[in-house]
Scaffold this motif. Structure first.
Motif, PDB file in Angstrom:
ATOM      1  N   GLU A 244       0.825  -1.212   0.000  1.00  0.00           N
ATOM      2  CA  GLU A 244       0.000   0.000   0.000  1.00  0.00           C
ATOM      3  C   GLU A 244       0.864   1.269   0.000  1.00  0.00           C
ATOM      4  O   GLU A 244       1.728   1.446   0.850  1.00  0.00           O
ATOM      5  N   PRO A 269      -0.251  -6.041  -4.782  1.00  0.00           N
ATOM      6  CA  PRO A 269      -1.384  -5.335  -5.385  1.00  0.00           C
ATOM      7  C   PRO A 269      -2.531  -5.174  -4.398  1.00  0.00           C
ATOM      8  O   PRO A 269      -2.652  -5.916  -3.424  1.00  0.00           O
ATOM      9  N   VAL A 272      -8.148  -1.712  -7.088  1.00  0.00           N
ATOM     10  CA  VAL A 272      -7.896  -0.608  -8.021  1.00  0.00           C
ATOM     11  C   VAL A 272      -8.709   0.630  -7.648  1.00  0.00           C
ATOM     12  O   VAL A 272      -8.450   1.727  -8.148  1.00  0.00           O
ATOM     13  N   SER A 277      -3.503   2.097  -2.989  1.00  0.00           N
ATOM     14  CA  SER A 277      -2.844   1.097  -3.832  1.00  0.00           C
ATOM     15  C   SER A 277      -2.295   1.706  -5.122  1.00  0.00           C
ATOM     16  O   SER A 277      -1.569   1.045  -5.858  1.00  0.00           O
ATOM     17  N   ALA A 278      -2.644   2.960  -5.382  1.00  0.00           N
ATOM     18  CA  ALA A 278      -2.278   3.572  -6.658  1.00  0.00           C
ATOM     19  C   ALA A 278      -0.768   3.629  -6.855  1.00  0.00           C
ATOM     20  O   ALA A 278      -0.255   3.351  -7.945  1.00  0.00           O
ATOM     21  N   HIS A 281       0.606   0.132  -7.627  1.00  0.00           N
ATOM     22  CA  HIS A 281       0.265  -0.300  -8.980  1.00  0.00           C
ATOM     23  C   HIS A 281       1.137   0.419 -10.019  1.00  0.00           C
ATOM     24  O   HIS A 281       1.553  -0.196 -11.010  1.00  0.00           O
ATOM     25  N   GLU A 282       1.428   1.677  -9.785  1.00  0.00           N
ATOM     26  CA  GLU A 282       2.321   2.396 -10.698  1.00  0.00           C
ATOM     27  C   GLU A 282       3.726   1.809 -10.641  1.00  0.00           C
ATOM     28  O   GLU A 282       4.410   1.696 -11.654  1.00  0.00           O
ATOM     29  N   LEU A 284       4.410  -1.300 -10.020  1.00  0.00           N
ATOM     30  CA  LEU A 284       4.338  -2.559 -10.764  1.00  0.00           C
ATOM     31  C   LEU A 284       4.368  -2.309 -12.269  1.00  0.00           C
ATOM     32  O   LEU A 284       5.006  -3.046 -13.027  1.00  0.00           O
ATOM     33  N   ARG A 285       3.676  -1.276 -12.708  1.00  0.00           N
ATOM     34  CA  ARG A 285       3.695  -0.933 -14.134  1.00  0.00           C
ATOM     35  C   ARG A 285       5.092  -0.523 -14.587  1.00  0.00           C
ATOM     36  O   ARG A 285       5.454  -0.673 -15.759  1.00  0.00           O
ATOM     37  N   LEU A 290       5.419  -8.308  -8.971  1.00  0.00           N
ATOM     38  CA  LEU A 290       4.228  -8.514  -8.159  1.00  0.00           C
ATOM     39  C   LEU A 290       4.443  -9.727  -7.249  1.00  0.00           C
ATOM     40  O   LEU A 290       4.835 -10.795  -7.713  1.00  0.00           O
ATOM     41  N   THR A 292       2.677 -11.835  -3.653  1.00  0.00           N
ATOM     42  CA  THR A 292       1.494 -11.956  -2.800  1.00  0.00           C
ATOM     43  C   THR A 292       1.776 -12.666  -1.483  1.00  0.00           C
ATOM     44  O   THR A 292       0.933 -12.650  -0.599  1.00  0.00           O
TER      45      THR A 292
END
Length: 391
Positions: A244, A269, A272, A277-278, A281-282, A284-285, A290, A292
């Motif tokens: 996070e 992750p 969305v 989480s933004a 996620h960025e 990860l992009r 990733l 878990t």
């Protein structure tokens, strides 16, 4: 000094005292002074701050005056006595306890580290992972950080974080709950419980784990010191996991430091729809991996052979059938019976092959025969099969 006594084969007393002085004078991550230490040694820089000699590179008179003013007020002996009074020690390059991976920071390498806790910082840092994230985390973030850290600790990994609210605190608690190794890297003196609300947690880390800071006893945190603290977290560990983070989260700074140092960068992750989480996620992009759970983290940063288990759904009996048998089974209606010739037409195969496959499927318990007609057994009727039977 190493735990329990003087450092074996470490820095001599004069160099130690000089570095203690520099810790009082210089802000963490001061690359200018770090370059001077590399060029003329800590003794040369300490003499310079005491008014002896000229700096090896250009510096403004105002900045040098500030260094010398702080040096005049410093008392290295008192700082060492203060940390020893709380069971701590000062560790610097050349000591057996110094983590060599910090040298990757180059001229921003810490002058030295103030340490509380019985374990060896160097040994614990050799097999460690940073778990960082949002201070104002959600219940999901706290749960993930706690369980991830606990699982890492149970498999012999040290968990490093910043002892802050939110994800940091959850990570430390997860490791402590299973009597695992955890290191808290502070942006203040190791005798300063900050944040105040984590005084109990910080005391527990000092008792069961290790506390580390670049600032001498009594040093207070500032915004810039929090940011610079993150480079130490990244450099100490084999990789950084972000749980996070908003777009401007300090944990993303740790991830950037880790990437610059060639360490693994990982992200967990989240929804969305969540702003928390933004940032992850960025990340990860942008190429982070990733993850878990602890097994996936260990696969990325561990030794050869530390592989996460293969992830797949459960294997059911139908999965083991050969293609021809599967085709015949799929052609059977869900709630009615059908003769073999009609079934051969629906399965796009010959009558003899269908008959052979039906007897095989019967022996395996998938179908049953009623005179000239065949139908699925009660146990092999899958959900959603609504096709009506033929003649």
């Amino acid at each position: 000094m190493s735990p329990g006594g003087p450092a074996v084969g470490g820095a001599d007393r004069e160099e130690r005292m000089d570095r203690v002085l520099l810790c009082r004078v210089v802000e963490p991550g001061d690359a200018l002074v770090g370059g001077w230490v590399r060029e003329v040694g800590s003794r040369g820089v300490a003499r310079l701050f005491r008014g002896v000699g000229e700096p090896p590179s250009k510096v403004s008179p105002q900045r040098m005056a500030g260094y010398r003013e702080r040096a005049a007020a410093a008392d290295p002996g008192a700082d060492l006595a203060a940390v020893e009074a709380i069971g701590g020690r000062f560790v610097c390059p050349g000591d057996a306890e110094w983590p060599g991976q910090l040298d990757d920071l180059g001229d921003t390498r810490p002058i030295g580290l103030w340490v509380r806790g019985r374990p060896s910082l160097r040994r614990w840092a050799l097999r460690s992972v940073a778990v960082v994230g949002a201070r104002a985390c959600t219940d999901y973030g706290a749960h993930v950080a706690t369980t991830l850290a606990a699982a890492l600790a149970e498999t012999g990994w040290g968990v490093v974080s910043g002892a802050a609210y939110g994800v940091d605190g959850a990570a430390h608690r997860g490791a402590l709950a299973v009597d695992g190794a955890t290191v808290g890297v502070l942006a203040c003196g190791v005798d300063v419980p900050y944040p105040r609300g984590h005084a109990g947690l910080i005391a527990k880390i000092a008792d069961q784990g290790v506390l580390v800071g670049e600032l001498p006893p009594g040093g207070h945190p500032t915004r810039s010191r929090f940011v610079l603290r993150n480079r130490v977290i990244a450099a100490l560990t084999r990789g950084t996991v972000v749980v996070e983070a908003e777009y401007r989260s300090g944990s993303l700074v740790t991830a950037r430091y880790a990437r610059q140092l060639g360490r693994a960068v990982m992200g967990v992750p989240g929804p969305v729809t969540s702003g928390l989480s933004a940032g992850v996620h960025e990340l990860l992009r942008d190429g982070a991996t990733l993850v878990t759970d602890a097994a996936e983290v260990a696969e990325l940063v561990g030794a050869i052979g530390e592989l996460a288990p293969e992830r797949r759904g459960p294997v059911v009996a139908r999965d083991l059938l050969d293609p021809a048998s599967s085709r015949v089974l799929e052609a059977l209606p869900a709630r009615a019976s059908v003769n073999a010739r009609h079934l051969a037409r629906d399965a796009c195969t010959g009558y003899e092959e269908v008959l052979a496959k039906l007897y095989e499927l019967q022996s395996l318990g998938f179908v049953e025969r009623h005179g000239e007609r065949w139908q699925l057994t009660r146990y092999s009727r899958g959900p959603g099969r609504t096709r009506r039977g033929g003649p």
